[in-house]
Design a protein around this motif. Sequence first.
Motif, PDB file in Angstrom:
ATOM      1  N   ASP A 150       6.159   8.876 -10.980  1.00 50.87           N
ATOM      2  CA  ASP A 150       5.853   7.955  -9.892  1.00 50.87           C
ATOM      3  C   ASP A 150       6.634   8.467  -8.692  1.00 50.87           C
ATOM      4  O   ASP A 150       7.874   8.468  -8.713  1.00 50.87           O
ATOM      5  CB  ASP A 150       6.295   6.526 -10.220  1.00 50.87           C
ATOM      6  N   ARG A 171      -4.490   0.985  -4.697  1.00 56.01           N
ATOM      7  CA  ARG A 171      -3.866   0.375  -3.526  1.00 56.01           C
ATOM      8  C   ARG A 171      -4.518  -0.972  -3.236  1.00 56.01           C
ATOM      9  O   ARG A 171      -5.720  -1.144  -3.443  1.00 56.01           O
ATOM     10  CB  ARG A 171      -4.006   1.293  -2.307  1.00 56.01           C
ATOM     11  N   ARG A 214       2.837   5.974   2.417  1.00 57.30           N
ATOM     12  CA  ARG A 214       2.132   6.414   1.213  1.00 57.30           C
ATOM     13  C   ARG A 214       0.874   7.182   1.616  1.00 57.30           C
ATOM     14  O   ARG A 214       0.568   8.231   1.051  1.00 57.30           O
ATOM     15  CB  ARG A 214       1.778   5.215   0.349  1.00 57.30           C
ATOM     16  N   ARG A 265       7.737   8.360  -4.672  1.00 51.89           N
ATOM     17  CA  ARG A 265       7.872   7.475  -3.522  1.00 51.89           C
ATOM     18  C   ARG A 265       8.259   8.354  -2.336  1.00 51.89           C
ATOM     19  O   ARG A 265       9.280   9.045  -2.380  1.00 51.89           O
ATOM     20  CB  ARG A 265       8.949   6.415  -3.765  1.00 51.89           C
ATOM     21  N   TRP A 277      -0.668   1.513  -5.753  1.00 52.93           N
ATOM     22  CA  TRP A 277      -0.362   2.935  -5.803  1.00 52.93           C
ATOM     23  C   TRP A 277      -1.654   3.726  -5.818  1.00 52.93           C
ATOM     24  O   TRP A 277      -2.731   3.207  -6.038  1.00 52.93           O
ATOM     25  CB  TRP A 277       0.488   3.267  -7.028  1.00 52.93           C
ATOM     26  N   CYS A 337       1.549   9.189  -9.821  1.00 53.47           N
ATOM     27  CA  CYS A 337       1.270   8.094  -8.884  1.00 53.47           C
ATOM     28  C   CYS A 337       2.087   8.267  -7.607  1.00 53.47           C
ATOM     29  O   CYS A 337       3.198   8.774  -7.641  1.00 53.47           O
ATOM     30  CB  CYS A 337       1.620   6.761  -9.517  1.00 53.47           C
ATOM     31  N   VAL A 338       1.507   7.810  -6.519  1.00 51.55           N
ATOM     32  CA  VAL A 338       2.222   7.780  -5.242  1.00 51.55           C
ATOM     33  C   VAL A 338       2.355   6.313  -4.842  1.00 51.55           C
ATOM     34  O   VAL A 338       1.368   5.609  -4.653  1.00 51.55           O
ATOM     35  CB  VAL A 338       1.490   8.584  -4.140  1.00 51.55           C
ATOM     36  N   LEU A 339       3.612   5.878  -4.764  1.00 49.88           N
ATOM     37  CA  LEU A 339       3.942   4.504  -4.407  1.00 49.88           C
ATOM     38  C   LEU A 339       4.115   4.390  -2.890  1.00 49.88           C
ATOM     39  O   LEU A 339       4.095   5.395  -2.186  1.00 49.88           O
ATOM     40  CB  LEU A 339       5.240   4.092  -5.110  1.00 49.88           C
ATOM     41  N   SER A 340       4.337   3.190  -2.411  1.00 50.41           N
ATOM     42  CA  SER A 340       4.621   2.982  -0.993  1.00 50.41           C
ATOM     43  C   SER A 340       5.867   3.757  -0.597  1.00 50.41           C
ATOM     44  O   SER A 340       6.764   3.968  -1.418  1.00 50.41           O
ATOM     45  CB  SER A 340       4.844   1.497  -0.713  1.00 50.41           C
ATOM     46  N   SER A 370       0.581  -3.192  -1.272  1.00 49.87           N
ATOM     47  CA  SER A 370       1.152  -2.950  -2.598  1.00 49.87           C
ATOM     48  C   SER A 370       0.237  -1.996  -3.376  1.00 49.87           C
ATOM     49  O   SER A 370      -0.797  -1.564  -2.878  1.00 49.87           O
ATOM     50  CB  SER A 370       1.324  -4.274  -3.356  1.00 49.87           C
TER      51      SER A 370
END
Length: 130
Positions: free
Chosen positions: A72, A99, A80, A74, A106, A118-121, A104
């Motif tokens: 994950d 998303r 993001r 960030r 991902w 995954c790419v989070l905020s 919120s």
Amino acid sequence: MTSFISHTSIDCADAYTLCRWWQAVLDYVEDPDDPSGPGQDECMILSRDRTHRLLFIEVPDSKKVKNRVHFDLRPVEGSREAEVARLIELGASPVDDRRNPNGSGWMVLADPEGNEFCVLSGTAEAGGVA
């Protein structure tokens, strides 16, 4: 007695190429004690502070199903969406958009060999959460 994670190993078809791809994604560096080169079946990169290591190992079988373990990410700076765009430009492929309209969620991407992550905020978007 306890253990610690020495490094994270990633099975792949081309250790050098995938190692270099993740090096660009994470701003990691080559292991000065064990430099990598084309054709090597094992290649390692390190975080700049040397606290995390990734080892890419060539294996004969190809990826067939979803990863059981994944990263994950960030973004350290920026949004993001900007990071997703950068990663796609580097060669990642979109897999699943999770998303939400409120910011919120991902984005699921795959590296050039199909390993999902995954790419989070971004840190600023997430209220400074690292």
